[in-house]
Motif scaffolding. Structure first.
Motif, PDB file in Angstrom:
ATOM      1  N   GLN A  87      78.678   8.578  19.488  1.00 14.01           N
ATOM      2  CA  GLN A  87      78.182   7.403  20.192  1.00 14.01           C
ATOM      3  C   GLN A  87      79.310   6.461  20.590  1.00 14.01           C
ATOM      4  O   GLN A  87      79.299   5.871  21.674  1.00 14.01           O
ATOM      5  CB  GLN A  87      77.171   6.662  19.321  1.00 14.01           C
ATOM      6  N   LEU A  88      80.311   6.343  19.716  1.00 15.47           N
ATOM      7  CA  LEU A  88      81.463   5.506  20.037  1.00 15.47           C
ATOM      8  C   LEU A  88      82.215   6.067  21.236  1.00 15.47           C
ATOM      9  O   LEU A  88      82.687   5.314  22.092  1.00 15.47           O
ATOM     10  CB  LEU A  88      82.386   5.407  18.823  1.00 15.47           C
ATOM     11  N   GLN A  89      82.293   7.384  21.319  1.00 16.16           N
ATOM     12  CA  GLN A  89      82.956   8.014  22.465  1.00 16.16           C
ATOM     13  C   GLN A  89      82.176   7.745  23.754  1.00 16.16           C
ATOM     14  O   GLN A  89      82.768   7.529  24.819  1.00 16.16           O
ATOM     15  CB  GLN A  89      83.076   9.527  22.229  1.00 16.16           C
ATOM     16  N   VAL A  90      80.851   7.735  23.672  1.00 16.08           N
ATOM     17  CA  VAL A  90      80.024   7.421  24.842  1.00 16.08           C
ATOM     18  C   VAL A  90      80.315   6.002  25.330  1.00 16.08           C
ATOM     19  O   VAL A  90      80.468   5.754  26.530  1.00 16.08           O
ATOM     20  CB  VAL A  90      78.524   7.580  24.499  1.00 16.08           C
ATOM     21  N   LEU A  91      80.398   5.057  24.394  1.00 11.73           N
ATOM     22  CA  LEU A  91      80.672   3.670  24.757  1.00 11.73           C
ATOM     23  C   LEU A  91      82.061   3.523  25.378  1.00 11.73           C
ATOM     24  O   LEU A  91      82.237   2.829  26.381  1.00 11.73           O
ATOM     25  CB  LEU A  91      80.553   2.789  23.514  1.00 11.73           C
ATOM     26  N   LEU A  92      83.048   4.187  24.809  1.00 12.76           N
ATOM     27  CA  LEU A  92      84.404   4.115  25.351  1.00 12.76           C
ATOM     28  C   LEU A  92      84.485   4.761  26.731  1.00 12.76           C
ATOM     29  O   LEU A  92      85.195   4.265  27.622  1.00 12.76           O
ATOM     30  CB  LEU A  92      85.384   4.794  24.386  1.00 12.76           C
ATOM     31  N   THR A  93      83.749   5.856  26.926  1.00 12.83           N
ATOM     32  CA  THR A  93      83.731   6.515  28.235  1.00 12.83           C
ATOM     33  C   THR A  93      83.108   5.607  29.288  1.00 12.83           C
ATOM     34  O   THR A  93      83.599   5.512  30.417  1.00 12.83           O
ATOM     35  CB  THR A  93      82.948   7.831  28.158  1.00 12.83           C
ATOM     36  N   PHE A  94      82.027   4.923  28.920  1.00 10.60           N
ATOM     37  CA  PHE A  94      81.384   3.986  29.846  1.00 10.60           C
ATOM     38  C   PHE A  94      82.338   2.860  30.214  1.00 10.60           C
ATOM     39  O   PHE A  94      82.465   2.496  31.392  1.00 10.60           O
ATOM     40  CB  PHE A  94      80.108   3.433  29.195  1.00 10.60           C
ATOM     41  N   ALA A  95      83.010   2.294  29.213  1.00 11.07           N
ATOM     42  CA  ALA A  95      83.948   1.200  29.473  1.00 11.07           C
ATOM     43  C   ALA A  95      85.112   1.669  30.340  1.00 11.07           C
ATOM     44  O   ALA A  95      85.557   0.949  31.238  1.00 11.07           O
ATOM     45  CB  ALA A  95      84.456   0.639  28.147  1.00 11.07           C
ATOM     46  N   LYS A  96      85.595   2.885  30.084  1.00  9.68           N
ATOM     47  CA  LYS A  96      86.717   3.415  30.863  1.00  9.68           C
ATOM     48  C   LYS A  96      86.304   3.650  32.320  1.00  9.68           C
ATOM     49  O   LYS A  96      87.046   3.296  33.256  1.00  9.68           O
ATOM     50  CB  LYS A  96      87.191   4.733  30.242  1.00  9.68           C
ATOM     51  N   GLU A  97      85.132   4.229  32.524  1.00 10.19           N
ATOM     52  CA  GLU A  97      84.669   4.480  33.890  1.00 10.19           C
ATOM     53  C   GLU A  97      84.454   3.175  34.646  1.00 10.19           C
ATOM     54  O   GLU A  97      84.812   3.056  35.823  1.00 10.19           O
ATOM     55  CB  GLU A  97      83.367   5.283  33.849  1.00 10.19           C
TER      56      GLU A  97
END
Length: 387
Positions: free
Chosen positions: A256-266
């Protein structure tokens, strides 16, 4: 009489809406009540009037069951009340956003909502600023290339407030900036009883899974807004926004943390690619900000000795908005990182000792002010960017 008023409303609201007709409006003039049903807003016009960045645009806005209550004999002290059942908003970010900006002023002039010249801050503008808006539910879908965010806000209320952020007589929800009285401060308060944020991955959705990859729930969010307007033109020259959260509990798994970081990066990549190339700006020294604040304090002290103010024209030294600023304040933040398989175990081991992946942060304040003690001595900023 009612038919004439309905036709005028359709004409005035034509620039905001799509397919608005007389049969969607019900008005009772004597009781001061109105009703609109299933209104679709013009997404391009709303994107422009709300001054969204070029990398973001609305694709659909729907409002269901709008009720209005107007006290025609007390407009100077009681707000126009607008009650909305549900608002559905769809927005896109990135390359998919084909934005065509609309000339907002021209369309509003054509609809008779604005004059061709500048409009001063008068009685009509005060009534509009004082409107009280209540929305039961707002559902917003924010779509990116790989993910999308689904937000649901419940119990949303926008009210005018006094200096102590309490609902009050409209005449006490604005204040002239002394000594010139060329600027006016307007206080608004936005509250959200409950908020839910769900992150979805489009690849997972295409496989038939409806479960969100990550979900947050918040209780009681407040946004305190102080706007400074020019009396001569009704133009907003600066604003202060203070976002206040209650206690927060954030629970993540590594996935889930990776999902949040991916969203922020995109999201950050889209903003960076859409940002216009500008020459670098050098921050002016801190002394410039201090000079502005001290000059204002001197002018106010001199004026305060000369005359007394009316009830409707009081000066607010500590709340004067010299520049636009954003503030964040929270209660206690508990952050817990759990295993994907084993769960969180309540954040405690079998020995009832706190896990190393459990962090607590209390009373976070993010603020651009030098002095945080009740914002004393005016607003002094760390630096100023050259225009």
């Amino acid at each position: 009489m009612s038919a004439i008023l309905k036709n005028q409303l359709v004409k005035r609201l034509a620039c905001f809406t799509k397919g608005l007709s007389v049969d969607k409006i019900d008005i009772n003039i004597l009781s001061g009540r109105g009703y609109l049903d299933n209104i679709e807003l013009d997404e391009q016009f709303m994107s422009s009037v709300m001054e969204l960045p070029q990398w973001m645009c609305f694709t659909k806005i729907l409002c269901s069951k709008i009720n209005l209550k107007v006290s025609f004999t007390k407009l100077n002290s009681e707000p126009i009340r607008i009650f909305i059942d549900t608002v559905y908003v769809e927005a896109e970010i990135g390359k998919a956003c084909n934005r065509s900006d609309v000339n907002v002023q021209k369309k509003m002039v054509e609809a008779g909502l604005a004059g061709s010249g500048s409009t001063s801050y008068g009685y009509v503008e005060q009534v509009i600023d004082g409107m009280h808006v209540t929305v039961n539910t707002i559902r917003l879908t924010l779509s990116l290339q790989l993910q999308y965010l689904a937000m649901e806000l419940n119990g949303v209320e926008l009210v005018s407030a006094n200096r102590k952020w309490k609902a009050d007589d409209l005449r006490k929800t604005r204040a002239y900036v002394m000594p010139s009285k060329e600027e006016v401060l307007v206080y608004k308060m936005l509250t959200v009883q409950r908020a839910k944020f769900e992150f979805f991955e489009k690849a997972t959705q295409s496989d038939g899974s409806d479960a969100p990859a990550l979900k947050f729930n918040f209780n009681m969010i407040e946004l305190l807004i102080t706007m400074k307007k020019l009396v001569a033109t009704n133009e907003v020259v600066s604003a202060c926004l203070r976002l206040i959260f209650d206690d927060l509990l954030l629970v993540f798994t590594p996935t889930q943390l990776q999902v949040l970081l991916t969203f922020a990066k995109e999201l950050s990549d889209v903003i960076e690619l859409s940002a216009p190339v500008k020459p670098s700006k050098t921050a002016a020294p801190l002394q410039k900000a201090q000079t502005v604040a001290k000059s204002f304090m001197q002018r106010f002290s001199k004026q305060q000795e000369e005359d007394d103010l009316d009830d409707n024209e009081f000066e607010v030294v500590s709340d004067n908005v010299l520049e636009t600023s954003y503030h964040l304040k929270t209660g206690t933040i508990d952050i817990l990182l759990c295993d994907d398989e084993g769960g969180c175990n309540g954040g405690l081991t079998e020995n009832k000792q706190e896990l190393s992946n459990h962090a607590t942060v209390s009373n976070v304040i993010v603020c651009p002010y030098i002095s945080l003690s009740k914002f004393e001595n005016g607003t002094e900023y760390h630096y100023h960017l050259d225009s």
